[in-house]
Design an enzyme around this catalytic site. Structure first.
Site, PDB file in Angstrom:
ATOM      1  N   HIS A 170      -2.812   6.943   7.543  1.00  0.00           N
ATOM      2  CA  HIS A 170      -4.169   6.499   7.223  1.00  0.00           C
ATOM      3  C   HIS A 170      -5.095   7.684   7.023  1.00  0.00           C
ATOM      4  O   HIS A 170      -4.937   8.724   7.668  1.00  0.00           O
ATOM      5  CB  HIS A 170      -4.735   5.644   8.368  1.00  0.00           C
ATOM      6  CG  HIS A 170      -4.492   4.179   8.198  1.00  0.00           C
ATOM      7  ND1 HIS A 170      -5.499   3.249   8.270  1.00  0.00           N
ATOM      8  CD2 HIS A 170      -3.363   3.486   7.950  1.00  0.00           C
ATOM      9  CE1 HIS A 170      -4.991   2.037   8.085  1.00  0.00           C
ATOM     10  NE2 HIS A 170      -3.692   2.159   7.892  1.00  0.00           N
ATOM     11  N   GLU A 218      -4.599   0.221   1.019  1.00  0.00           N
ATOM     12  CA  GLU A 218      -5.855  -0.483   1.281  1.00  0.00           C
ATOM     13  C   GLU A 218      -7.006   0.355   0.738  1.00  0.00           C
ATOM     14  O   GLU A 218      -6.969   1.587   0.774  1.00  0.00           O
ATOM     15  CB  GLU A 218      -6.077  -0.679   2.799  1.00  0.00           C
ATOM     16  CG  GLU A 218      -4.963  -1.386   3.513  1.00  0.00           C
ATOM     17  CD  GLU A 218      -3.908  -0.422   4.041  1.00  0.00           C
ATOM     18  OE1 GLU A 218      -4.190   0.798   4.123  1.00  0.00           O
ATOM     19  OE2 GLU A 218      -2.803  -0.880   4.334  1.00  0.00           O
TER      20      GLU A 218
END
Length: 318
Positions: free
Chosen positions: A38, A106
């Site tokens: 991430h 995302e």
């Protein structure tokens, strides 16, 4: 027989803490490691987000377990050639014990360079092309490529493992599962449902490995464990495509207000009832998963590993 690995959460823990958890996981009897990739955490309460490739380098020197990213998006924030470079080096450091988990990502992580956030079907198309580019580079040969989304010119990876890095594809819907079956060396998903596995296998996945991840919150006080899970990971209960399109941790915090503590209590195994943990993991066994990676929510990692070493894993693997 299903294997059980540990899922390292880069969103919650510092690099040093992740390496310590990997050591504890190996000592507790877990057989592999996943690590999230991430740029941002899901919310500010989680509070971390180290660069995954640096942590993987440290893991290669700290443990003897296989390691996989779960998952890397090789499409927007990072060009697939750069991901291939990082993955090949990781595989060399880990002496072949590395798998690259990939997915369509995302907006939370991938929009940070200011580019567009394509719809899901376009992202799947980009992922398929990115996998093609990475497989070219894993041969160690000089490669050039000009496609719809990516260009490669006179590129060669000089530091490569003996065998190409396996690429497993994350899928949360039927279209993605079909793509995973067509292009992946394995399937990554989260829910203990057999439908995605069946579609993956029908679409070309055959007998390739199928892996899942799941979060729990061990603790001797179940109510406190529920509060911890709600504070840190309410985003896990957000529906549909919402987690793919929200752009910042603050937006997730706003959406998380819709997730009640009761919903967490109903959907996340919390507390120290070994039978509840075993029953949860058996749902993945029954669905047909080859490996399940478990993540402990919150700071009490040592207690979790002691609990799983003595009370949970013996029931699953004994």
């Amino acid at each position: 027989m299903t294997d059980y690995g540990y899922f390292l959460s880069s969103e919650e823990h510092s690099p040093a803490a992740l390496v310590d958890q990997a050591r504890m996981a190996e000592q507790a009897g877990f057989t592999s490691l996943w690590i999230s990739d991430h740029f941002h955490p899901w919310n500010d309460e989680q509070g971390q987000s180290p660069f995954v490739w640096s942590v993987i380098g440290a893991l290669s020197q700290a443990v003897s377990l296989p390691v996989e990213t779960a998952v890397t998006c090789p499409m927007m924030r990072t060009h697939p050639a750069v991901v291939a470079h990082a993955a090949a080096t990781a595989a060399v450091q880990l002496e072949g014990r590395f798998r690259l988990g990939v997915g369509t990502g995302e907006a939370l992580n991938e929009h940070v360079l200011g580019g567009p956030w394509p719809e899901a079907s376009v992202r799947l198309e980009m992922l398929e092309e990115a996998v093609q580019v990475m497989r070219m580079l894993f041969t160690g040969e000089q490669s050039s490529y000009r496609g719809t989304h990516y260009t490669l010119e006179n590129a060669r990876l000089y530091t490569c493992p003996d065998e190409p890095v396996p690429i497993d594809v994350s899928a949360f819907g039927p279209q993605a599962a079909a793509v995973a079956g067509r292009i992946g060396d394995g399937l990554i998903t989260m829910a203990p449902e057999s439908e995605s596995i069946e579609r993956f296998r029908r679409s070309g996945g055959g007998t390739k490995p199928v892996m899942a991840g799941v979060k729990v919150c061990w603790g001797t006080d179940r109510e406190e464990a529920v509060r911890t899970a709600h504070r840190l990971w309410a985003n896990e209960q957000l529906p549909g495509e919402l987690p793919q399109i929200l752009p910042t941790p603050r937006h997730f915090e706003q959406a998380n207000e819709l997730v009640t503590r009761d919903r967490i209590a109903e959907n996340v195994v919390c507390g120290d009832d070994a039978d509840a943990h075993v029953a949860l993991l058996n749902t993945y066994v029954e669905a047909g998963f080859d490996t399940v990676h478990i993540n402990q929510i919150g700071p009490d990692q040592r207690g979790f590993f002691d609990f799983y070493r003595t009370e949970v894993l013996p029931q699953l693997t004994g």
